[in-house]
Motif scaffolding. Structure first.
Motif, PDB file in Angstrom:
ATOM      1  N   ILE B 559       0.851  -1.205   0.000  1.00 46.84           N
ATOM      2  CA  ILE B 559       0.000   0.000   0.000  1.00 46.84           C
ATOM      3  C   ILE B 559       0.879   1.245   0.000  1.00 46.84           C
ATOM      4  O   ILE B 559       0.661   2.198  -0.748  1.00 46.84           O
ATOM      5  N   ASP B 560       1.898   1.168   0.819  1.00 53.89           N
ATOM      6  CA  ASP B 560       2.827   2.287   0.921  1.00 53.89           C
ATOM      7  C   ASP B 560       3.436   2.580  -0.450  1.00 53.89           C
ATOM      8  O   ASP B 560       3.518   3.731  -0.886  1.00 53.89           O
ATOM      9  N   ARG B 561       3.822   1.507  -1.104  1.00 50.22           N
ATOM     10  CA  ARG B 561       4.448   1.669  -2.407  1.00 50.22           C
ATOM     11  C   ARG B 561       3.455   2.241  -3.421  1.00 50.22           C
ATOM     12  O   ARG B 561       3.787   3.120  -4.203  1.00 50.22           O
ATOM     13  N   ALA B 562       2.216   1.761  -3.357  1.00 50.75           N
ATOM     14  CA  ALA B 562       1.193   2.264  -4.277  1.00 50.75           C
ATOM     15  C   ALA B 562       0.953   3.745  -4.039  1.00 50.75           C
ATOM     16  O   ALA B 562       0.830   4.538  -4.975  1.00 50.75           O
ATOM     17  N   LEU B 563       0.923   4.137  -2.756  1.00 55.74           N
ATOM     18  CA  LEU B 563       0.677   5.547  -2.428  1.00 55.74           C
ATOM     19  C   LEU B 563       1.851   6.407  -2.871  1.00 55.74           C
ATOM     20  O   LEU B 563       1.670   7.518  -3.378  1.00 55.74           O
ATOM     21  N   THR B 564       3.061   5.908  -2.681  1.00 49.30           N
ATOM     22  CA  THR B 564       4.248   6.653  -3.095  1.00 49.30           C
ATOM     23  C   THR B 564       4.187   6.939  -4.585  1.00 49.30           C
ATOM     24  O   THR B 564       4.449   8.045  -5.047  1.00 49.30           O
ATOM     25  N   LYS B 565       3.760   5.903  -5.323  1.00 42.81           N
ATOM     26  CA  LYS B 565       3.677   6.049  -6.779  1.00 42.81           C
ATOM     27  C   LYS B 565       2.601   7.083  -7.126  1.00 42.81           C
ATOM     28  O   LYS B 565       2.801   7.947  -7.983  1.00 42.81           O
ATOM     29  N   LEU B 566       1.485   7.009  -6.433  1.00 43.73           N
ATOM     30  CA  LEU B 566       0.401   7.975  -6.688  1.00 43.73           C
ATOM     31  C   LEU B 566       0.867   9.400  -6.421  1.00 43.73           C
ATOM     32  O   LEU B 566       0.570  10.322  -7.174  1.00 43.73           O
ATOM     33  N   ARG B 567       1.636   9.552  -5.325  1.00 38.05           N
ATOM     34  CA  ARG B 567       2.097  10.901  -4.959  1.00 38.05           C
ATOM     35  C   ARG B 567       3.094  11.437  -5.982  1.00 38.05           C
ATOM     36  O   ARG B 567       3.135  12.617  -6.256  1.00 38.05           O
ATOM     37  N   ARG B 568       3.871  10.483  -6.541  1.00 41.00           N
ATOM     38  CA  ARG B 568       4.833  10.906  -7.549  1.00 41.00           C
ATOM     39  C   ARG B 568       4.080  11.514  -8.739  1.00 41.00           C
ATOM     40  O   ARG B 568       4.459  12.534  -9.295  1.00 41.00           O
ATOM     41  N   ASP B 569       2.961  10.870  -9.098  1.00 40.84           N
ATOM     42  CA  ASP B 569       2.172  11.374 -10.227  1.00 40.84           C
ATOM     43  C   ASP B 569       1.359  12.602  -9.849  1.00 40.84           C
ATOM     44  O   ASP B 569       1.036  13.424 -10.688  1.00 40.84           O
ATOM     45  N   ASP B 570       0.983  12.676  -8.612  1.00 42.32           N
ATOM     46  CA  ASP B 570       0.107  13.777  -8.179  1.00 42.32           C
ATOM     47  C   ASP B 570       0.599  14.295  -6.833  1.00 42.32           C
ATOM     48  O   ASP B 570       0.150  13.872  -5.773  1.00 42.32           O
ATOM     49  N   PRO B 571       1.578  15.257  -6.863  1.00 40.91           N
ATOM     50  CA  PRO B 571       2.207  15.730  -5.604  1.00 40.91           C
ATOM     51  C   PRO B 571       1.191  16.375  -4.655  1.00 40.91           C
ATOM     52  O   PRO B 571       1.432  16.457  -3.456  1.00 40.91           O
ATOM     53  N   GLU B 572       0.048  16.785  -5.194  1.00 38.22           N
ATOM     54  CA  GLU B 572      -0.952  17.450  -4.363  1.00 38.22           C
ATOM     55  C   GLU B 572      -1.720  16.470  -3.493  1.00 38.22           C
ATOM     56  O   GLU B 572      -2.461  16.872  -2.610  1.00 38.22           O
ATOM     57  N   LEU B 573      -1.564  15.154  -3.805  1.00 45.82           N
ATOM     58  CA  LEU B 573      -2.346  14.138  -3.088  1.00 45.82           C
ATOM     59  C   LEU B 573      -2.058  14.184  -1.599  1.00 45.82           C
ATOM     60  O   LEU B 573      -0.901  14.187  -1.168  1.00 45.82           O
ATOM     61  N   GLY B 574      -3.082  14.269  -0.842  1.00 42.58           N
ATOM     62  CA  GLY B 574      -2.892  14.302   0.605  1.00 42.58           C
ATOM     63  C   GLY B 574      -2.599  12.917   1.152  1.00 42.58           C
ATOM     64  O   GLY B 574      -2.228  12.006   0.422  1.00 42.58           O
ATOM     65  N   VAL B 575      -2.793  12.748   2.431  1.00 40.24           N
ATOM     66  CA  VAL B 575      -2.598  11.432   3.045  1.00 40.24           C
ATOM     67  C   VAL B 575      -3.954  10.744   3.088  1.00 40.24           C
ATOM     68  O   VAL B 575      -4.842  11.155   3.823  1.00 40.24           O
TER      69      VAL B 575
END
Lengths: 293, 799
Positions: B559-575
């Motif tokens: 999950i952590d890895r998936a979220l990291t990837k999402l944040r890379r694509d969308d830096p605005e993504l919150g927690v």
């Protein structure tokens, strides 16, 4: 079956086919192959050394009508014979006999000439062709002749065809429009060799039979014309007594055998039932070409 | 288990595309480098001493690599009574008996060589009728048993019977009794795909045999025993099952041709293929045996069955195969079809010089149900009770324990009766009589009971199943049961998909191979779906537990890895809101459609981890693991005491009813089926199209048994060994409406609630047709098949 050394020729015209045959007397003509190949696979049987296919010979695959004469190429596949508009309209008993012969796949390749040349007593198309007084045309390199179908059959698997001849056509005169044709047939299951076949063609004048032709198959060594029955019917009204007598004459005229498919007694009984049914049908409303089971 | 999204749904079979495009490889399509072709020389007599065999001319034929006889090979005993041998010595007991065999470089040379073998015989007196074979002084088919002890009778040493309650007292108390003598003919399984095998030895004398079999593991046992007899004790045989074009019981035993292929392969050191063509299949493989059934049933004035008394005599033929054990399955309907308190059953299996017989769909059940349900109609008539009402009065019920001590858990027989009657317009049509012209119409019905939870006829009735999951999320299934056209792989794919929680596209059922699949007793007794799906469910529990346990460590990181990837694509993504504490407890996970997720987690793509990713993580971590699990499912049933006919042989029981409307032509004796209704309590419909296919196929076979099929013999010789002379119904005969009803009684021991349904389709068809004929024309036909000639003969007697 050993298929290793057979030669297969596919001439495009009749002359070439007949010349091959004259040059190679042991060669066999093959059309649909639905009998020949089955026989060749029997234990101990072999395929003939040389096979001459008739499928590419155009004139043997055509159905033509000239005046009242119908000419069916001997190598015409049964499906196409049954679909021909004149045959479909004027020869319901022949169509009915084709509809119950083998399977659809068989009928797509098997031919009318093949069904006759195989000379099985149970050939489905023989009785309806017999009642139409069909003739067969036989040719060889040196000429042609016509033989009435009734004289063509000589015994189980035996015909009037000579070693150098091929059947080229089945010929018949189209019946008058008021003629009634009938066909009855039964196998153990529907896709089976017949255990009894009856065909009839009747011309009536009011309620009096002017002309009657009746034929039977699978109940004698040959497909038969039942002339005694025809004579009894001609000039008679189709009442119950006449029909009962026709049934009796039928069972006397045939000589069925017992085999794996049926007992002789049942064949005899069934043929009588078929004749009786056919005549009741003719006597009642005009029932034409009732397909058998 | 997750919810069932595939079980109960319509899905194409996994083998469909290959079958319709001709890619499937049947035994006929398989060859091996250097392979030879084997051919068998068979007896020319039904019973004779072998005086001499001269093989010299065959051996000299170019292309012949080996000619073997019983005199130049080690004796290999065949059959569960060891009363048969691969190649006969001293004497032959039927025309099919193998006296010599050839291996040659092509089939034509092999066939030519067979004709060059000269065998001199001294003919012996024959016996073809089982009752004559029992008379004193009858020729003995076997002079001694397998141990060499002299025998004095043609009785096969098999004891199977039953005697419960007090039949004689019940007979005295009965208000109505009807007796009858029934018979069933020899019939052929008629598989589209004929039989064959390829045997080959490696350099260490281990055997691999590709064989048409339904019992790969019992075959392995038989073949290993043969290796021992060949001086190769300790060597192994590996049995591989190719695609099968139907089996219907014909693959339930090992066959002489297989042992001959093994002998030829060992003699030549090359692979040897033996193919059985259609004529040979009829003439030299084992059909369903003929039987005579003598029955008496009695009831009280209210129609309650008081007793059933049945004697069966079976023509075993020359050697014992599984046909000799049919009485064990006859016990089912004899003791437990309808409630009957006093039951007696005796069976007697007799050696003759006819072909020997073995299994076919239903295995004894249709033979005896033919008598029971035909005779029941006559008893109802005698008691003045409607035949449907008679069946209702005596209907089996859930929770019942039958005289055989069979524990009936679920039982939908009553509902089956009602549904059948409803679709058949029973109350309108029964006894209504006439049709057009010389035809008469009638309706009739018959019921069935069959094993629904496998049938324990062997010490172990188990099925093993191994699954091997890989880095890509595939579930490779290794199951010892056999796909023979019935749809086993289709239903097992669905069961694995549902019980594991994976996509069916990720489920791969591998070829049945004794080297890779765990043990299975065989695919028979309608057990394929019941056993394999139950095994799949057990395997799923283990696999899911291991995945979820591994997820405690691996899932949060994924999950952590998936979220990291999402944040890379969308830096605005919150927690995002994610409960990492919940994600570290095994019992919070769910696996569905090949994705692992938290059961109460957010329904978003990043919160679902592909199974393949979890499997790779399990593989590549420190102390990594590959996910492989094996289970062994043995159903809760008992091996009966056959002599007493007591024991709960199956984990559950399938019930059903078929009803038929017929039109009988009194002039020609022809029977036309106008409508057929089948109501079957299957517990739960697992695979609707496959189940319908099974029942349609069973009905077609039942109609063949009822109306058309019979292997005809004369002095032991089979007269109609081909489909020109032996008639099966085709699609042309199936031209009437068939109504199928499936009753879902949700069997507790069944996978997803299901019970076995492979065989029942053909069990009640013949008596249902005969009962309808009786209703139409008032004659009772007791001998199958019901031919037009038999109808006319019965009508003549009726007058």
């Amino acid at each position: 079956m050993s298929a290793t050394q057979s030669e297969y020729l596919r001439p495009k015209d009749l002359r070439a086919a007949l010349e091959h045959k004259a040059a190679t007397p042991d060669a066999r003509f093959i059309a649909g192959g639905t009998d020949l190949l089955v026989h060749a696979r029997r234990p101990g049987a072999t395929l003939p050394q040389s096979l001459i296919s008739l499928r590419a010979v155009a004139e043997l695959n055509e159905v033509t009508v000239v005046g009242a004469t119908l000419r069916i190429g001997a190598a015409a596949p049964l499906t196409e014979v049954a679909r021909h508009p004149v045959i479909a309209e004027r020869l319901p008993a022949l169509v009915a006999s084709i509809d119950v012969l083998g399977s659809r796949q068989i009928r797509n390749v098997a031919t009318l000439g093949g069904n006759l040349c195989n000379a099985s007593p149970a050939a489905d198309t023989a009785p309806p062709l017999l009642v139409h007084d069909a003739r067969v045309e036989l040719q060889h390199v040196g000429g042609r002749r016509e033989v009435p179908l009734v004289e063509f059959f000589r015994g189980p698997g035996e015909t009037a065809i000579e070693a150098n001849e091929v059947m080229t056509a089945v010929l018949l005169e189209l019946p008058p429009p008021n003629a009634e044709a009938a066909f009855e047939r039964k196998g153990r299951v529907r896709m089976d060799l017949a255990i009894a076949i009856v065909a009839g063609l009747f011309e009536l004048d009011g309620s009096v039979v002017r002309r009657a032709r009746v034929a039977a198959g699978a109940v004698a060594p040959l497909p038969l014309r039942l002339t005694e029955v025809e004579e009894r019917l001609t000039g008679s009204e189709l009442d119950d007594d006449v029909i009962a007598e026709a049934r009796r004459l039928t069972t006397e005229a045939i000589s069925p055998i017992s085999d794996l498919r049926s007992s002789a007694d049942y064949r005899r009984h069934l043929t009588g039932v078929f004749v009786e049914r056919m005549l009741h049908g003719v006597a009642g409303s005009s029932v034409t070409g009732r397909p058998g089971a | 288990m997750t919810d069932t999204r595939y079980i109960g749904s319509h899905r194409a079979r996994p083998d469909a595309a290959d079958k319709v495009t001709g890619k499937v490889r049947y035994i006929h399509d398989i060859s091996k480098p250097g392979m030879l072709y084997g051919k068998i020389k068979r007896s020319e007599h039904a019973h004779a001493r072998i005086v001499s065999i001269d093989t010299t001319r065959a051996e000299r034929l170019p292309g012949v690599c080996a000619v073997i006889t019983g005199y130049n090979t080690p004796p290999v005993a065949v059959g569960f009574l060891r009363d048969n041998s691969a190649l006969k010595r001293d004497k032959v007991r039927h025309f099919r008996d193998e006296v010599a065999a050839v291996a040659a470089i092509d089939p034509d040379i092999a066939a030519a060589a067979i004709d060059l073998i000269e065998v001199e015989y001294e003919p012996l007196p024959c016996v073809f009728d089982p009752l004559e074979a029992l008379e004193p002084g009858a020729p003995l088919v076997h002079e001694q048993d397998a141990r060499g002890t002299s025998v004095t009778s043609n009785l096969v040493p098999m004891e199977c019977g039953h005697d419960s309650g007090d039949v004689e007292a019940a007979r005295r108390a009965a208000a109505h009794i009807v007796e009858g003598d029934y018979s069933v003919p020899l019939i052929q399984q008629s598989c589209l795909g004929t039989a064959g095998c390829i045997a080959e030895f490696d350099g260490n004398d281990n055997l691999t045999i590709t064989a048409k079999t339904q019992i790969p593991f019992l075959a392995q046992r038989d073949f290993n025993r043969a290796l021992g007899e060949m001086g190769l004790r300790g060597r192994n045989s590996r049995v591989i099952v190719p695609a099968l074009g139907g089996a219907f019981g014909s693959g339930l035993d090992t066959h002489c041709y297989e042992f001959i292929a093994i002998l030829l392969a060992h003699r030549t050191g090359r692979p040897v293929k033996i193919l059985v063509d259609r004529e040979e299949e009829f003439a030299s493989l084992s059909p369903r045996q003929s039987a005579r059934v003598k029955i008496a049933q009695g009831c009280d004035a209210q129609g309650r069955l008081l007793f059933r008394d049945i004697e069966v005599v079976q023509d075993n033929g020359a050697y014992a195969s599984w046909g000799a054990t049919f009485p064990t399955v006859m016990l089912l309907p004899v003791t437990s079809l309808y409630r009957v308190p006093n039951v007696r059953f005796t069976s007697c299996i007799v050696y003759t010089n006819n072909t020997y017989c073995q299994a076919m769909r239903g295995y004894g059940n249709p033979e005896v149900t033919w008598a029971i349900d035909s005779n029941l109609d006559d008893l109802a008539d005698a008691a003045g009770i409607d035949a449907l009402e008679m069946r209702r009065i005596n209907c089996n019920e859930p929770g019942e324990v039958t005289p055989m001590q069979m524990k009936i858990s679920t039982c939908g027989l009553r509902e089956c009766l009602d549904k059948t009657a409803e679709h058949l317009d029973w109350s309108e049509k029964r006894g209504a009589g006439s049709g057009p012209g010389q035809t008469r119409t009638g309706v009739g019905m018959a019921s069935l009971i069959h094993v629904g939870g496998s049938g324990r006829i062997y010490r172990s009735d188990a099925s093993g199943l191994t699954v091997k999951l890989d880095d890509f999320g595939n579930v490779n299934v290794f199951y010892g049961g056999v796909e023979m056209g019935q749809g086993l792989h289709a239903v097992l794919t669905m069961a694995v998909a549902d019980s594991f929680g994976v996509l069916p596209e990720h489920v791969h059922i591998n070829q049945t191979d004794t080297a890779t699949c765990p043990w299975d007793v065989g695919t028979h007794a309608s057990r394929g779906a019941f056993m394999s799906c139950n095994a799949a469910i057990l395997a799923a529990e283990k696999v899911r537990a291991r995945i979820f346990s591994a997820c405690e460590e691996l899932f949060p990181a994924e999950i952590d890895r998936a979220l990291t990837k999402l944040r890379r694509d969308d830096p605005e993504l919150g927690v995002p809101d994610f409960d990492f504490a919940a994600a570290s407890r095994a019992d919070n996970f769910e696996l569905r459609d090949s994705e692992v997720f938290l059961r109460d987690g957010p329904d978003v793509p990043w919160a679902r981890v592909p199974l393949g990713r979890i499997l790779r993580a399990m593989h590549f971590r420190r102390d990594g693991e590959m996910l492989t699990e094996s289970v062994f499912y043995d159903p809760p049933s008992d091996l009966p005491d056959w002599k007493k006919g007591i024991g709960n042989m199956s984990a559950c029981y399938t019930y059903g009813v078929q009803g038929v409307e017929v039109e009988v032509d009194e002039d020609t004796g022809e029977v036309a089926i106008k409508k057929l209704v089948s109501a079957l309590d299957v517990g739960k419909v697992l695979n609707p199209p496959a189940l319908r296919g099974q029942v349609y196929g069973g009905i077609a076979q039942g109609i063949g048994y009822a109306l058309y099929e019979e292997v005809k013999t004369e002095q032991g010789r089979i007269l109609n060994p081909n489909f020109t002379d032996y008639k099966l119904p085709t699609a042309c005969e199936m031209d009437f409406p068939i109504v199928l009803e499936f009753i879902e009684t949700d069997e507790p021991v069944g996978p997803f609630g299901a019970k076995g349904a492979g065989e029942p389709g053909l069990v009640p068809t013949a008596p249902a047709i005969a009962n309808a004929i009786q209703d139409a024309i008032g004659v009772r036909i007791r001998d199958l098949p019901i031919t037009p000639e038999k109808i006319l003969a019965a009508l003549a007697k009726r007058g």
